[in-house]
Design a protein around this motif. Sequence first.
Motif, PDB file in Angstrom:
ATOM      1  N   MET A 183       4.690 -46.139  12.921  1.00 59.49           N
ATOM      2  CA  MET A 183       3.758 -44.688  12.413  1.00 59.49           C
ATOM      3  C   MET A 183       4.711 -44.111  11.242  1.00 59.49           C
ATOM      4  SD  MET A 183       0.766 -43.812  12.221  1.00 59.49           S
ATOM      5  CE  MET A 183       0.280 -42.983  11.083  1.00 59.49           C
ATOM      6  N   TYR A 184       4.275 -44.003  10.161  1.00 55.59           N
ATOM      7  CA  TYR A 184       5.038 -43.274   8.942  1.00 55.59           C
ATOM      8  C   TYR A 184       4.847 -41.744   9.358  1.00 55.59           C
ATOM      9  CZ  TYR A 184       6.989 -42.785   4.132  1.00 55.59           C
ATOM     10  OH  TYR A 184       7.867 -42.324   3.175  1.00 55.59           O
ATOM     11  N   ALA A 185       6.015 -41.177   9.465  1.00 53.82           N
ATOM     12  CA  ALA A 185       5.945 -39.722  10.012  1.00 53.82           C
ATOM     13  C   ALA A 185       5.515 -38.868   8.608  1.00 53.82           C
ATOM     14  CB  ALA A 185       7.374 -39.298  10.318  1.00 53.82           C
ATOM     15  N   PRO A 186       5.013 -37.844   8.713  1.00 54.65           N
ATOM     16  CA  PRO A 186       4.805 -36.949   7.436  1.00 54.65           C
ATOM     17  C   PRO A 186       6.192 -36.562   6.839  1.00 54.65           C
ATOM     18  CG  PRO A 186       3.653 -36.055   9.603  1.00 54.65           C
ATOM     19  CD  PRO A 186       4.411 -36.873   9.913  1.00 54.65           C
ATOM     20  N   GLN A 187       5.728 -36.474   5.548  1.00 62.12           N
ATOM     21  CA  GLN A 187       7.058 -36.458   4.745  1.00 62.12           C
ATOM     22  C   GLN A 187       6.742 -35.164   3.778  1.00 62.12           C
ATOM     23  OE1 GLN A 187       9.762 -38.776   4.598  1.00 62.12           O
ATOM     24  NE2 GLN A 187       8.641 -39.493   6.282  1.00 62.12           N
ATOM     25  N   ASP A 188       7.636 -34.924   2.719  1.00 64.52           N
ATOM     26  CA  ASP A 188       7.381 -33.808   1.631  1.00 64.52           C
ATOM     27  C   ASP A 188       6.216 -33.726   1.059  1.00 64.52           C
ATOM     28  OD1 ASP A 188      10.222 -32.379   1.845  1.00 64.52           O
ATOM     29  OD2 ASP A 188      10.740 -34.546   1.281  1.00 64.52           O
ATOM     30  N   ASP A 189       5.283 -34.669   0.769  1.00 58.33           N
ATOM     31  CA  ASP A 189       4.214 -34.747   0.140  1.00 58.33           C
ATOM     32  C   ASP A 189       3.134 -33.903   0.991  1.00 58.33           C
ATOM     33  OD1 ASP A 189       4.227 -36.756   2.115  1.00 58.33           O
ATOM     34  OD2 ASP A 189       3.684 -38.371   0.583  1.00 58.33           O
ATOM     35  N   THR A 190       3.109 -34.535   2.332  1.00 56.89           N
ATOM     36  CA  THR A 190       2.382 -33.634   3.285  1.00 56.89           C
ATOM     37  C   THR A 190       2.781 -32.236   3.351  1.00 56.89           C
ATOM     38  OG1 THR A 190       2.236 -35.767   4.673  1.00 56.89           O
ATOM     39  CG2 THR A 190       1.484 -33.558   5.903  1.00 56.89           C
ATOM     40  N   THR A 191       3.819 -31.709   3.478  1.00 56.15           N
ATOM     41  CA  THR A 191       4.275 -30.418   3.472  1.00 56.15           C
ATOM     42  C   THR A 191       3.649 -29.820   2.170  1.00 56.15           C
ATOM     43  OG1 THR A 191       6.172 -30.917   4.708  1.00 56.15           O
ATOM     44  CG2 THR A 191       6.068 -28.685   3.434  1.00 56.15           C
ATOM     45  N   LEU A 192       3.607 -30.454   1.039  1.00 58.18           N
ATOM     46  CA  LEU A 192       3.399 -29.733  -0.437  1.00 58.18           C
ATOM     47  C   LEU A 192       1.721 -29.650  -0.194  1.00 58.18           C
ATOM     48  CD1 LEU A 192       3.917 -28.904  -2.940  1.00 58.18           C
ATOM     49  CD2 LEU A 192       4.050 -31.218  -3.711  1.00 58.18           C
ATOM     50  N   LEU A 193       0.860 -30.461   0.263  1.00 52.94           N
ATOM     51  CA  LEU A 193      -0.454 -30.632   0.443  1.00 52.94           C
ATOM     52  C   LEU A 193      -0.933 -29.359   1.545  1.00 52.94           C
ATOM     53  CD1 LEU A 193      -2.855 -31.433  -1.206  1.00 52.94           C
ATOM     54  CD2 LEU A 193      -2.889 -33.230   0.221  1.00 52.94           C
ATOM     55  N   VAL A 194      -0.138 -29.412   2.539  1.00 50.61           N
ATOM     56  CA  VAL A 194      -0.482 -28.398   3.483  1.00 50.61           C
ATOM     57  C   VAL A 194      -0.351 -26.867   2.907  1.00 50.61           C
ATOM     58  CG1 VAL A 194       0.332 -27.076   5.598  1.00 50.61           C
ATOM     59  CG2 VAL A 194       0.159 -29.747   5.654  1.00 50.61           C
ATOM     60  N   ASP A 195       0.548 -26.691   2.048  1.00 45.98           N
ATOM     61  CA  ASP A 195       1.072 -25.639   1.534  1.00 45.98           C
ATOM     62  C   ASP A 195      -0.193 -25.287   0.464  1.00 45.98           C
ATOM     63  OD1 ASP A 195       3.255 -25.353   2.630  1.00 45.98           O
ATOM     64  OD2 ASP A 195       4.729 -25.639   1.007  1.00 45.98           O
ATOM     65  N   ALA A 196      -0.650 -26.327  -0.358  1.00 49.61           N
ATOM     66  CA  ALA A 196      -1.893 -25.793  -1.185  1.00 49.61           C
ATOM     67  C   ALA A 196      -3.058 -25.824  -0.384  1.00 49.61           C
ATOM     68  CB  ALA A 196      -2.137 -27.170  -2.168  1.00 49.61           C
ATOM     69  N   LEU A 197      -3.210 -26.446   0.956  1.00 48.45           N
ATOM     70  CA  LEU A 197      -4.404 -26.186   1.555  1.00 48.45           C
ATOM     71  C   LEU A 197      -4.376 -24.750   2.141  1.00 48.45           C
ATOM     72  CD1 LEU A 197      -6.894 -26.825   3.229  1.00 48.45           C
ATOM     73  CD2 LEU A 197      -5.288 -27.697   5.141  1.00 48.45           C
ATOM     74  N   ALA A 198      -3.089 -24.142   2.271  1.00 53.97           N
ATOM     75  CA  ALA A 198      -3.333 -22.767   2.842  1.00 53.97           C
ATOM     76  C   ALA A 198      -3.671 -21.793   1.960  1.00 53.97           C
ATOM     77  CB  ALA A 198      -1.652 -22.573   3.298  1.00 53.97           C
ATOM     78  N   ASP A 199      -3.537 -22.018   0.641  1.00 49.78           N
ATOM     79  CA  ASP A 199      -3.987 -21.149  -0.320  1.00 49.78           C
ATOM     80  C   ASP A 199      -5.445 -21.413  -0.827  1.00 49.78           C
ATOM     81  OD1 ASP A 199      -1.648 -20.099  -0.719  1.00 49.78           O
ATOM     82  OD2 ASP A 199      -0.930 -21.558  -2.327  1.00 49.78           O
ATOM     83  N   GLU A 200      -6.038 -22.332  -0.162  1.00 47.07           N
ATOM     84  CA  GLU A 200      -7.306 -22.806  -0.594  1.00 47.07           C
ATOM     85  C   GLU A 200      -8.337 -21.745   0.290  1.00 47.07           C
ATOM     86  OE1 GLU A 200      -9.823 -24.307  -2.979  1.00 47.07           O
ATOM     87  OE2 GLU A 200      -7.894 -24.571  -3.239  1.00 47.07           O
ATOM     88  N   PRO A 201      -9.256 -21.136  -0.296  1.00 45.49           N
ATOM     89  CA  PRO A 201     -10.439 -20.378   0.647  1.00 45.49           C
ATOM     90  C   PRO A 201     -11.306 -21.494   1.441  1.00 45.49           C
ATOM     91  CG  PRO A 201     -10.371 -19.338  -1.442  1.00 45.49           C
ATOM     92  CD  PRO A 201      -9.627 -20.752  -1.752  1.00 45.49           C
TER      93      PRO A 201
END
Length: 209
Positions: free
Chosen positions: A1-19
């Motif tokens: 299984m491919y573990a989460p990488q920097d791209d996942t972290t970046l999108l999680v950050d974007a999701l945090a800013d999304e109402p």
Amino acid sequence: MYAPQDDTTLLVDALADEPLAPGARVLDVCTGTGALALEAARKGGRVTAVDVSWRAVCTARLNARLAGLPVRIVRGNLFAPVAGQSFDLILTNPPYVPAPGAHRMPRGAARAWDAGQDGRLVLDRICREAPALLRPGGVLLMVHSALSGADPTLRLLRAAGLTASVTERRWVAFGPVLREREGWLRERGLLSADDEKEELVVIRAERPV
């Protein structure tokens, strides 16, 4: 299984800013371990997650169970399992790494990252198919490498009637896949002789109300 990488972290950050309104319908396509789906569920979304890999589906289901979060996780090819449905938010961290031997379809674990010689094998499909699943005011958040071309993504999404822009950029060290094919990427001109990092972009596209 491919573990989460920097791209996942970046999108999680974007999701945090999304109402996200309570009970908003969220779709996570190419869910992998389910990291994005779980974050959306923590924000109060009613989340459906999709992946073509049974291993990914099982991993995401286990992670959702361990987290105690009600995420519906199904196996399928991109949007096929949710045909005819609509969503307030679509999240996706799809395969986007340019790959040699593009005449061969990715197999096994490589399906998580390989995406044809230009890296757009899956990206173009998402750009064509996702807009029809967004409700008015609905948002698509997608992360991919600049190696795959942010401009083509923006053009396709805008052509589908969405407003689209790059909202996040981050330079990161080459991951294991890019390190393995670094020479090939330089030969093709996708990496210059001076490039020592990869640029990731988050694209936000919204359907007008």
